[in-house]
Every structure is written in C-alpha cells, then in structure tokens.
Design an enzyme around this catalytic site. Structure first.
Site, mmCIF file in Angstrom:
data_model
loop_
_atom_site.group_PDB
_atom_site.id
_atom_site.type_symbol
_atom_site.label_atom_id
_atom_site.label_comp_id
_atom_site.label_asym_id
_atom_site.label_seq_id
_atom_site.Cartn_x
_atom_site.Cartn_y
_atom_site.Cartn_z
ATOM 1 N N CYS A 182 -0.420 -3.024 -13.651
ATOM 2 C CA CYS A 182 -1.188 -2.327 -13.275
ATOM 3 C C CYS A 182 -2.321 -2.927 -14.765
ATOM 4 O O CYS A 182 -2.601 -4.143 -14.986
ATOM 5 C CB CYS A 182 -1.707 -0.844 -13.254
ATOM 6 S SG CYS A 182 -3.529 -0.180 -13.033
ATOM 7 N N HIS A 233 0.705 0.939 -9.022
ATOM 8 C CA HIS A 233 1.854 1.576 -9.344
ATOM 9 C C HIS A 233 3.004 2.071 -8.309
ATOM 10 O O HIS A 233 3.309 3.804 -8.320
ATOM 11 C CB HIS A 233 1.252 3.498 -10.429
ATOM 12 C CG HIS A 233 0.673 2.690 -10.951
ATOM 13 N ND1 HIS A 233 0.640 2.947 -12.701
ATOM 14 C CD2 HIS A 233 -1.314 2.684 -10.958
ATOM 15 C CE1 HIS A 233 -0.612 1.902 -13.044
ATOM 16 N NE2 HIS A 233 -1.539 2.371 -12.159
ATOM 17 N N GLU A 279 6.105 3.462 -10.326
ATOM 18 C CA GLU A 279 6.501 5.088 -10.817
ATOM 19 C C GLU A 279 5.889 5.585 -10.572
ATOM 20 O O GLU A 279 6.283 7.074 -10.909
ATOM 21 C CB GLU A 279 6.642 4.117 -12.242
ATOM 22 C CG GLU A 279 5.654 4.986 -12.595
ATOM 23 C CD GLU A 279 3.742 3.882 -12.713
ATOM 24 O OE1 GLU A 279 4.016 2.267 -12.133
ATOM 25 O OE2 GLU A 279 2.923 4.192 -12.824
#
Ligand SMILES: *[C@@H]1O[C@H](CO)[C@@H](O)[C@H](O)[C@H]1NC(C)=O
Ligand SMILES: *[C@@H]1O[C@H](CO)[C@@H](O)[C@H](O)[C@H]1NC(C)=O
Length: 303
Positions: free
Chosen positions: A125, A236, A238
């Site tokens: 990002c 993202h 994670e």
C-alpha cells in the site's frame, strides 16, 4: 556441464542462505494513529498486523526507526535478510521521516543487489507508493483516486505468469485472486501505467496486475522489479488474517487468508536467499521486536 556446476557452487557460496530470516519493518510517523493513544507521545509506530504476517511465514522481525543516519540503516541491512515497507498514512515530505528512511534504505539495498547480493524489499500500500517514490529519487508521481474499504479480485496482465511473484504460484491461489473479492484496498493515492511510462519505469519494473477504483480509474495493484527482489502490492493481505475492525469491512474468508499466506510465504522464501545476520546472539536478541509490547488500541477504536 562442468562449468555450470562450478558456477552454481560459486553462487551459493557468495550468497549463502538462511532458514531463520530476520526482517526489518520500517516504522512511520504517528499522524494517523495519535487519537488511539490518548496522552502518549509516541514518535513512530508499526501496525502489529505486519509483524504477525511475517512471523506467520517463519520470520522474526526487527523494527526500523525513522530519523536515523545512514550508518544505522546500513548496519540494519547488513544484519537483516529483507525489509518491508508497510502501509499506513503519512506524508512523504516530512524531514527525517518514513520517506527519507525509505530512500536511504532503497539506495543501500539497490547497491547491494547490483553488486551481487540478494536483498529483498517488499512494499504494501503506502509502502508500494514509497517504492516508486524512492526508485525515482524522491519524486511525487501519485494520482488521487478513491479505493477505500473495497475488496476486489486482481486483473492480471496476460504475461503475469512470467513474473517472479506468480511464476510458481499454485493454480488455486491464482484462480481465487482472479475471481474472488479478496484483495482489500484502502488508499486515496494510486500509481498508473501512464505514470510508469512517463517516468521510464517499464524497462526495470513489470506491471503484474491492475484494478479500478470507485470511479473506474485504473491503477497498478501489483508490480515487481525485473532485476532485483523488489515487490510491491497496493492491497493489504495482512489485514485478512490479523485485523478485525468491523467498520473496515475486511475479507476473512478461507481464500482471503490462504492468498495472504501465499504472499507472506513468497517474500520470506526470497529473504532466505542471503546470509545476512547479526554478529552475535546478544545483539540479535536486543534488536528483535519481542523487546517491544504491542499496544492494544481496540478500546479506542470506535467502530
Ligand atoms: C506536506 O504535504 C502536505 C500535503 O500535501 C501538506 O499539507 C504539508 O504542508 C506538507 N508539509 C511540509 C513540511 O512541506
Ligand atoms: C556485517 O555484519 C557481519 C556480522 O554478521 C560483520 O562481520 C561485518 O563486519 C558487517 N559488515 C559491515 C560492512 O558492517
């Protein structure tokens, strides 16, 4: 046959390898999270999800401070096996901040790789945006766009299988990423193919996938360096397995988590290809993020 074998042996000897990689995660200014820490003046932070994400793939993490001198970053790179530029929200124009540290790190890592070392950097990002910013020596080339709280499939380029990131990706991972809303976007800046063309980036970088924001504005969602182990993604992974704020509308399906794990595993396997390490047990233990306690923000995290 013989010359090839000899060459392989030499390469292995030069690069070495490790099965216990240690990864640096760059911290950032606290603008975006100050309200979560009432009464505390932290200088910088790392979101715990990035640490857990790398740990889930078999790595240990050291935090990288902002605002340090070149010697600090040089030493850190010499002692670690790779670096992750995480997402978040900060400006690139703060002196001695996230972007300045990113520039120093990138320049050192690029030089090492040019000299035959194998030192991976991953950008997620804002970290992806940082990768381009520093590859261009600190040029602001982002476009404004609108892609927050949206999960999408990737729109792969026809030659995506020629990339390092996807040449050995299992078919089910690729199918899930192609068909399911599992890559979570949370950004108001985008990088475009036109920008890559205008800044002569296409000779060194391969665009692997694109996506469209809420206004049909097309942006790059995955790219990698053609020569060096530098990888960037706009979404993202994670968050699928390690973030649980319901107002963010995050994907938590088995497929989202499996693809997240794919990216983490890929990066960590890359970082195992060099033999950087701390000079001794004591300095390694002192550097690890285990010396810091996560600060739970859930009770400040108004839904
Ligand atoms: C950095 O950029 C932001 C947003 O463009 C701007 O508001 C701010 O004044 C700038 N800060 C500095 C130190 O230049
Ligand atoms: C890099 O780290 C190793 C220990 O892992 C050390 O022996 C070496 O001197 C360091 N090199 C530099 C240039 O600091």
């Amino acid at each position: 046959m013989l010359p090839f074998c000899v060459l392989s042996l030499l390469l292995v000897q030069t690069l070495g390898a490790t099965d216990v990689p240690i990864i640096g995660i760059l911290s950032q200014e606290t603008f975006s999270v100050n309200s979560l820490f009432p009464g505390i003046n932290y200088d910088s932070f790392i979101a715990a999800s990035y640490v857990k994400y790398l740990e889930s793939a078999g790595a240990r993490v050291v935090p990288i401070m902002i605002g340090k001198n070149k010697e600090y970053y040089k030493e850190l790179i010499n002692h670690t096996n790779g670096i992750l530029f995480p997402g978040g929200a900060t400006f690139f124009n703060q002196s001695d901040g996230y972007a300045d540290a990113g520039q120093i790190i990138y320049d050192i890592a690029l030089e090492l790789n040019k000299n035959g070392d194998y030192y991976p950097i991953w950008g997620t990002c804002l970290g992806m945006e940082l990768m381009v910013h520093v590859a261009l020596g600190g040029k602001e080339v982002r476009s404004h766009c609108s892609a927050t709280k949206i999960s999408m499939p990737l729109e792969f380029k026809s030659d995506f299988r020629t990339s390092k990131l996807f040449s050995n990706a299992p078919d089910d991972i690729v199918e899930d990423l192609t068909n399911l809303d599992i890559t979570y976007n949370s950004h108001n800046y985008c990088l475009t193919e036109e920008t890559f063309e205008e800044n002569n980036l296409l000779k060194d970088w391969q665009i692997i996938s694109t996506n469209k924001d809420v206004n049909d504005f097309e942006f790059i969602s995955v790219f990698e360096s053609k020569k060096y182990p530098f990888y960037s993604i706009q979404f993202h992974p994670e968050k699928a397995n390690f973030e649980f704020k319901s107002s963010l509308i995050l994907p938590h399906s088995a497929e989202a988590i499996k693809s997240s794990q794919y990216f983490a595993n890929f990066f960590i396997e890359e970082t195992k290809k060099n033999s950087h390490k701390y000079p001794d047990w004591q300095s390694e233990q002192e550097a690890l993020i285990y010396n810091y306690s996560p600060h739970f923000t859930g009770l400040q995290n108004i839904q």
